[in-house]
Structures are given as structure tokens and as C-alpha cells.
Write a protein that holds these residues in place. Structure first.
Motif, PDB file in Angstrom:
ATOM      1  N   ALA A   1     -18.087  19.646  -0.526  1.00 15.48           N
ATOM      2  CA  ALA A   1     -19.179  20.484  -0.776  1.00 15.48           C
ATOM      3  C   ALA A   1     -19.959  20.452   0.388  1.00 15.48           C
ATOM      4  N   TYR A   2     -19.843  19.539   1.304  1.00 13.38           N
ATOM      5  CA  TYR A   2     -20.887  19.457   2.522  1.00 13.38           C
ATOM      6  C   TYR A   2     -19.864  19.560   3.677  1.00 13.38           C
ATOM      7  N   LEU A   3     -18.605  19.673   3.767  1.00 14.39           N
ATOM      8  CA  LEU A   3     -17.696  19.545   4.853  1.00 14.39           C
ATOM      9  C   LEU A   3     -16.811  21.090   4.980  1.00 14.39           C
ATOM     10  N   ASN A   4     -16.755  21.524   3.712  1.00 12.41           N
ATOM     11  CA  ASN A   4     -16.084  22.995   3.572  1.00 12.41           C
ATOM     12  C   ASN A   4     -16.995  24.092   4.015  1.00 12.41           C
ATOM     13  N   PRO A   5     -16.827  24.851   5.053  1.00 11.94           N
ATOM     14  CA  PRO A   5     -17.512  26.113   5.598  1.00 11.94           C
ATOM     15  C   PRO A   5     -17.978  26.956   4.578  1.00 11.94           C
ATOM     16  N   ARG A   6     -17.033  27.318   3.512  1.00 14.35           N
ATOM     17  CA  ARG A   6     -17.391  28.281   2.809  1.00 14.35           C
ATOM     18  C   ARG A   6     -18.160  27.961   1.531  1.00 14.35           C
ATOM     19  N   SER A   7     -18.495  26.634   1.602  1.00 14.82           N
ATOM     20  CA  SER A   7     -19.349  25.841   0.451  1.00 14.82           C
ATOM     21  C   SER A   7     -20.695  25.595   0.913  1.00 14.82           C
ATOM     22  N   LYS A   8     -20.882  25.819   2.281  1.00 19.06           N
ATOM     23  CA  LYS A   8     -22.205  25.464   2.770  1.00 19.06           C
ATOM     24  C   LYS A   8     -23.143  26.329   2.402  1.00 19.06           C
ATOM     25  N   PRO A   9     -24.408  25.857   1.903  1.00 20.36           N
ATOM     26  CA  PRO A   9     -25.378  26.766   1.290  1.00 20.36           C
ATOM     27  C   PRO A   9     -26.049  27.350   2.381  1.00 20.36           C
TER      28      PRO A   9
ATOM     29  N   CYS B   1     -24.971  22.352  10.477  1.00 23.63           N
ATOM     30  CA  CYS B   1     -24.990  21.071   9.645  1.00 23.63           C
ATOM     31  C   CYS B   1     -25.402  21.377   8.330  1.00 23.63           C
ATOM     32  N   SER B   2     -24.899  20.758   7.256  1.00 29.43           N
ATOM     33  CA  SER B   2     -25.274  21.290   6.034  1.00 29.43           C
ATOM     34  C   SER B   2     -25.787  20.057   5.338  1.00 29.43           C
ATOM     35  N   ILE B   3     -26.184  18.905   5.901  1.00 32.84           N
ATOM     36  CA  ILE B   3     -26.685  17.640   5.221  1.00 32.84           C
ATOM     37  C   ILE B   3     -28.213  18.121   4.708  1.00 32.84           C
ATOM     38  N   PRO B   4     -28.294  17.764   3.474  1.00 31.58           N
ATOM     39  CA  PRO B   4     -29.733  18.418   3.000  1.00 31.58           C
ATOM     40  C   PRO B   4     -30.647  17.167   3.335  1.00 31.58           C
ATOM     41  N   ALA B   5     -31.999  17.963   2.953  1.00 27.53           N
ATOM     42  CA  ALA B   5     -33.245  17.143   3.625  1.00 27.53           C
ATOM     43  C   ALA B   5     -33.149  15.686   2.728  1.00 27.53           C
ATOM     44  N   ALA B   6     -32.847  15.487   1.698  1.00 22.92           N
ATOM     45  CA  ALA B   6     -32.890  14.102   0.899  1.00 22.92           C
ATOM     46  C   ALA B   6     -31.992  12.957   1.551  1.00 22.92           C
ATOM     47  N   TRP B   7     -30.991  13.617   2.207  1.00 26.23           N
ATOM     48  CA  TRP B   7     -30.198  12.464   2.782  1.00 26.23           C
ATOM     49  C   TRP B   7     -30.309  12.423   4.336  1.00 26.23           C
ATOM     50  N   SER B   8     -31.426  13.049   4.978  1.00 22.91           N
ATOM     51  CA  SER B   8     -31.684  13.216   6.306  1.00 22.91           C
ATOM     52  C   SER B   8     -32.429  12.232   6.760  1.00 22.91           C
ATOM     53  N   GLU B   9     -32.559  11.714   7.926  1.00 25.96           N
ATOM     54  CA  GLU B   9     -33.754  10.880   8.617  1.00 25.96           C
ATOM     55  C   GLU B   9     -34.742  11.764   9.369  1.00 25.96           C
ATOM     56  N   ILE B  10     -35.901  10.935   9.724  1.00 28.15           N
ATOM     57  CA  ILE B  10     -36.746  11.668  10.477  1.00 28.15           C
ATOM     58  C   ILE B  10     -36.650  10.931  11.743  1.00 28.15           C
ATOM     59  N   HIS B  11     -36.537  11.945  12.801  1.00 26.45           N
ATOM     60  CA  HIS B  11     -36.382  11.586  14.268  1.00 26.45           C
ATOM     61  C   HIS B  11     -37.647  11.809  15.056  1.00 26.45           C
ATOM     62  N   HIS B  12     -38.178  11.003  16.069  1.00 26.71           N
ATOM     63  CA  HIS B  12     -39.379  11.089  16.837  1.00 26.71           C
ATOM     64  C   HIS B  12     -38.639  11.990  18.044  1.00 26.71           C
ATOM     65  N   VAL B  13     -39.186  13.220  18.053  1.00 29.13           N
ATOM     66  CA  VAL B  13     -38.541  14.384  19.180  1.00 29.13           C
ATOM     67  C   VAL B  13     -39.217  13.513  20.327  1.00 29.13           C
ATOM     68  N   LYS B  14     -40.455  13.335  20.739  1.00 28.57           N
ATOM     69  CA  LYS B  14     -40.863  12.452  21.724  1.00 28.57           C
ATOM     70  C   LYS B  14     -40.867  11.013  21.273  1.00 28.57           C
ATOM     71  N   ALA B  15     -39.953  10.155  22.045  1.00 32.25           N
ATOM     72  CA  ALA B  15     -39.784   8.953  21.799  1.00 32.25           C
ATOM     73  C   ALA B  15     -41.185   8.047  21.421  1.00 32.25           C
ATOM     74  N   TYR B  16     -41.202   7.088  20.540  1.00 38.48           N
ATOM     75  CA  TYR B  16     -42.334   6.386  20.459  1.00 38.48           C
ATOM     76  C   TYR B  16     -42.668   5.481  21.369  1.00 38.48           C
ATOM     77  N   ARG B  17     -41.604   4.930  22.091  1.00 38.74           N
ATOM     78  CA  ARG B  17     -41.931   4.300  23.191  1.00 38.74           C
ATOM     79  C   ARG B  17     -42.287   4.976  24.513  1.00 38.74           C
ATOM     80  N   ASP B  18     -42.203   6.296  24.458  1.00 34.40           N
ATOM     81  CA  ASP B  18     -42.646   7.107  25.531  1.00 34.40           C
ATOM     82  C   ASP B  18     -44.102   7.740  25.127  1.00 34.40           C
ATOM     83  N   GLY B  19     -44.907   7.268  24.075  1.00 34.82           N
ATOM     84  CA  GLY B  19     -46.000   7.770  23.743  1.00 34.82           C
ATOM     85  C   GLY B  19     -45.940   8.930  22.594  1.00 34.82           C
ATOM     86  N   GLY B  20     -44.917   9.027  21.775  1.00 35.89           N
ATOM     87  CA  GLY B  20     -44.782  10.025  20.750  1.00 35.89           C
ATOM     88  C   GLY B  20     -45.393   9.419  19.610  1.00 35.89           C
ATOM     89  N   GLU B  21     -45.964  10.288  19.016  1.00 36.27           N
ATOM     90  CA  GLU B  21     -46.882   9.828  17.828  1.00 36.27           C
ATOM     91  C   GLU B  21     -45.973   9.972  16.426  1.00 36.27           C
TER      92      GLU B  21
END
Length: 469
Positions: free
Chosen positions: A241-249, A376-396
Motif C-alpha cells: 500500500a505504501y510502495l505501489n505508486p497507484r495506491s499512494k494517497p 513519499c507516502s509514509i504517513p504522519a504517525a510513522w514519521s519522525e520529527i527533524h530539526h531543520v536547523k540542527a540543535y547543535r547549531d542553535g536550532g530550537e
């Protein structure tokens, strides 16, 4: 009878001499083939010796002997521990050798009379070097479990045919069958002999189901999964369901410029599974450990983390992990500083920081709707949260600096070429150079990226002329 240990030591010395005098890189093709066959024949002879020795250790260390068992007299819990100390082989390998050794060891009747082994023909073939460990195990592993249902004579008949196929030639083949072919033939014999077994196939399947403990080799963990057919079907459907392009939401028509997935199918299936595990661990229904959500503990030296070099270590996992993997863990799961003195004492423990809380995650989920990388078709519940500006570089650790990325795109965000920029708190992306159709970075516009249905509806409405009422 001569000393068998001396004979084996002499053979060992001859083998070492042959190895020292041989450089396979210098052999022409025919000579290499001959050398490989000779080496395998020697290996089969060694297999037979190791199996025979393991079987004898198992017999002399059987539980009913109590304190008189060989393993106990040598201060070991069982034959596996004793063999491990002698051979330095893994317990898994030794257990398999013992099983095969017991099945091919001559038995003794209560009267003291010598009786054939359970798999006497396999034992003879092993002893002459006609078959090796793999073929012997394929025969025994398949036929031994059905012996009680089909009887000794039927098992002996199948054993005769399989040993003949493994040693060849036969009517079916002018050359011996390889071990994988023998296992397939053994399965055929199993279905023929046990077609109407007293134990229903479903009950046997329930007993056989499982996921084995992992074995680490070459930086990856190998597990064996034995799934019931209906569970495998659900798992396969979920992956597809998440790899077949025809079935991606998709809310709107497919984007013709959407990037193609560069991963092999097996790699993509792994990454979907990784995201599924992440989602399950974050579920409110997941059991807690010590009052907290299930947490993977990764240790890394602060100096290595600051320098971006070295390796980290996961609690309970043999293989070290790269600093890139450590950074992904830190970005998604936070970090806690523990200061350990030169003498090993814990001097201080810091608080767990740089983790997006549940309220922030819900807000980011509503905004992004899933992994923000286009295609990419991975839903929100399966995703991680990424710091766009890295924490070590002062990203909040704020919603204006966090975006949803699936496990794969989070792991590769520093090397894949995808760029992410927050513009007024909204995620925008640029594709890597190979997806820009020759346009430079300056010529490539930032594109707002969201998988949220409501956000997509707003964007669609903004792009359309005013609706006529």
C-alpha cells in the motif's frame, strides 16, 4: 586403533601446508574449479568429524546422568557451553551440530545391544564424505518431525531416496543434488508421507510461528521470520500500500515531476517497516517500560558526537552504529548528558532535552500530514520529527523548526541532496541536483510541501479561479 587426535592433527598440518603453498588468484579456471571441489570434499570430512564429536558430547552430557555428565564434571551448565569453550564456535552452530550428531549416532538398547542411528544412511554418507552438513541437516530437519506420524519405515524409505539424490547420480539427475535441492525434495516427501497427519497443518503452523533473535553480520542484523499465512498477507498488503505508486494517497492529480524512488524494492520494504515500528512505539497503546515509552538506549562519547566521528552503541545490539545513525536518534529522540569520571563513577546526569512534546507533534502533524519529501507516502504517525536547523547549531525545538520525515529520508537528509527551508514557519523543499532537469540551485524555486489534506485543499483553491455560485 591409532590415536584419532594425532591423525586429525596430521591432516590439519597437511591442510595448513596446502594453504600456505596455494594462491588461488594464480590458478587458471579449470584448476580453480578442481581446487574448490577438493576443498569442499575436505570440508565435508571435517563436518563429519565435528558432528560426530558434538553428538558424543551431547550423549555424555545428557541430563539424566546428573553430576556424572561430562559437562558438569568440567564445570559447565550443559554440552553447548562445554563445546563453546573448546571450539569457540557459536552456541547456535553447536546446537545444530549436536542435534545432527545425536540423530546420526548409533543407539544402544537397554540390553546393551548396538542399534542403528535414527538416520543411519545419513550417518554413513557423512562418514564417507559423500554429503556435507547442509544436505544432512535438510534431510533430518524435514523428516524427523514427522516420524511419529508416518512411522519409521516411511521415514527410512524417504531417507534412502534423499541420500541417493544427494550423492547421485540418479534417474532424475546425472549429478548429485545440491543442499537446497535436497531440502526441496525433502519437503515433497513430507507432503506425500504426511498428507493426512494426525496433527492438523494449522496447529503445526501455530507451533512453528515466530521471529528469531537477531544475528549481527556485516553491520546488519539477520532475523528469521516464520509468519502465519494470514499475518504475512496483512504485512505484505501494508507494505504494498505504501510502495505501489497507484495506491499512494493523493488529494489531487499525481505530480508528473514527482521523483522516482532510488531504492531497491527490498530496501524500500525495510524502510516502510522501520517507519511502522516507529509509529507503533509512539502509540498511546504501547506498553511502557519503567513508566516510560519503549526507548532505544544509544551511548556515544560527547567528543565523538561533537566531532561527528567515531561510533555509537545500542544497548543490546552487538554492532556499532555510525555517527549518522546516532545523529538521527538524537534528532528524533533527544539526548541526555551523563558525565562519567575517569574512575567510572557517574558524576552528573543532565535532563532529557531537544525532544518535541506531544502537543508540538500534533501541531506539526496537522501542518505537514506526513513525510514532506515529495513522492513519499509514509504517513504522519510513522514519521519522525527533524530539526531543520540542527540543535547543535542553535536550532530550537519549536514547531517552526520541526518537520515530519520518514525514517529513510531522515537518515539520508544530509547526503541525499534534498534541501529544507522554513519560510515564515512553513516547510519548503528543493530537490537534489539530479532531479532539477539541468537547472541550477538559483534557478530552482523553493516549493511548499505538505501532505495535509486540508492544506492541499487550501492550495488547490488558491490556484483555481473563483467558484461560481
Amino acid at each position: 586403533m591409532g590415536n584419532p587426535t594425532e591423525a586429525v592433527n596430521e591432516a590439519h598440518a597437511l591442510l595448513l601446508s596446502a594453504l600456505a603453498d596455494t594462491d588461488v588468484r594464480l590458478l587458471h579456471d579449470d584448476a580453480l574449479l578442481e581446487f574448490t571441489a577438493a576443498a569442499e570434499a575436505a570440508g565435508r570430512a571435517v563436518d563429519a568429524l565435528r558432528i560426530r564429536a558434538a553428538g558424543e558430547h551431547a550423549f555424555r552430557s545428557r541430563r539424566e546422568l546428573g553430576e556424572d555428565r561430562l559437562s558438569a564434571k568440567r564445570g559447565c551448565r550443559n554440552a553447548v557451553e562445554l563445546l563453546a569453550r573448546i571450539t569457540l564456535a557459536s552456541e547456535r552452530t553447536l546446537t545444530q551440530r549436536m542435534r545432527l550428531g545425536e540423530a546420526t549416532r548409533p543407539r544402544m538398547a537397554l540390553s546393551g545391544e548396538r542399534m542403528p542411528a535414527r538416520f543411519d544412511q545419513v550417518a554413513d554418507a557423512l562418514g564417507t564424505g559423500s554429503i556435507g552438513y547442509d544436505s544432512a541437516a535438510a534431510i533430518m530437519d524435514t523428516l524427523d518431525p514427522i516420524r511419529g506420524r508416518v512411522g519409521d519405515l516411511n521415514v527410512e524409505h524417504a531417507e534412502t531416496a534423499l541420500v541417493a539424490a544427494a550423492t547421485g547420480p540418479t534417474v532424475e539427475s546425472p549429478v548429485p543434488f545440491a543442499a537446497d535441492e535436497i531440502r526441496g525434495q525433502a519437503r515433497v516427501w513430507e507432503t506425500v508421507l504426511d498428507e493426512d497427519g494426525t496433527v492438523p497443518a494449522e496447529e503445526r503452523a501455530m507451533q512453528a510461528r515466530g521471529i528469531s533473535a537477531g544475528v549481527t553480520r556485516d553491520g546488519v542484523v539477520h532475523r528469521k521470520m516464520t509468519l502465519l499465512p494470514e499475518i504475512d498477507a496483512k504485512f505484505e498488503t501494508l507494505l504494498n500500500a505504501y510502495l505501489n505508486p497507484r495506491s499512494k494517497p493523493s488529494f489531487a492529480d499525481p505530480d508528473p515531476d514527482a521523483p522516482k524512488d532510488p531504492r531497491a524494492t527490498a530496501q524500500a520494504r525495510h524502510d516502510v517497516f522501520a517507519s511502522l515500528i516507529d509509529g507503533a512505539a509512539r502509540s498511546a497503546d504501547s506498553p511502557s517500560i519503567g513508566g516510560a515509552a519503549p526507548t532505544v538506549l544509544v551511548s556515544v562519547r560527547q567528543a565523538d558526537l561533537d566531532a561527528g566521528t567515531g561510533a555509537g552503541f545500542i544497548e543490546g545490539c552487538e554492532a556499532p552504529i555510525s555517527m549518522r545513525a546516532v545523529e538521527q536518534f538524537v534528532c528524533a529522540g533527544g539526548q541526555q548528558h551523563v558525565v562519567i569520571g575517569p574512575d567510572g563513577t557517574i558524576n552528573s546526569i543532565g535532563s532529557n532535552d531537544r525532544v518535541f512534546n506531544a502537543t508540538q507533534r500534533r501541531a506539526i502533524t496537522l501542518r505537514d500530514g506526513g513525510c514532506i519529501i515529495p513522492g513519499c507516502s509514509i504517513p504522519a504517525a510513522w514519521s519522525e520529527i527533524h530539526h531543520v536547523k540542527a540543535y547543535r547549531d542553535g536550532g530550537e525545538t519549536e514547531t517552526c523548526n520541526g518537520v515530519l520525515l520518514c525514517w529513510f529520508h531522515h537518515r539520508t537528509i544530509e547526503t541525499s541532496g534534498w534541501q529544507i527551508l522554513m519560510i515564515d514557519g512553513v516547510p519548503h523543499v528543493k530537490p537534489p541536483p539530479w532531479l532539477r532537469n539541468g537547472r541550477s540551485d538559483a534557478e530552482t524555486p523553493w516549493r511548499r510541501s505538505t501532505k495535509s489534506r486540508t492544506q492541499q485543499a487550501d492550495l488547490l483553491q488558491q490556484q483555481q479561479p473563483a467558484l461560481v455560485e
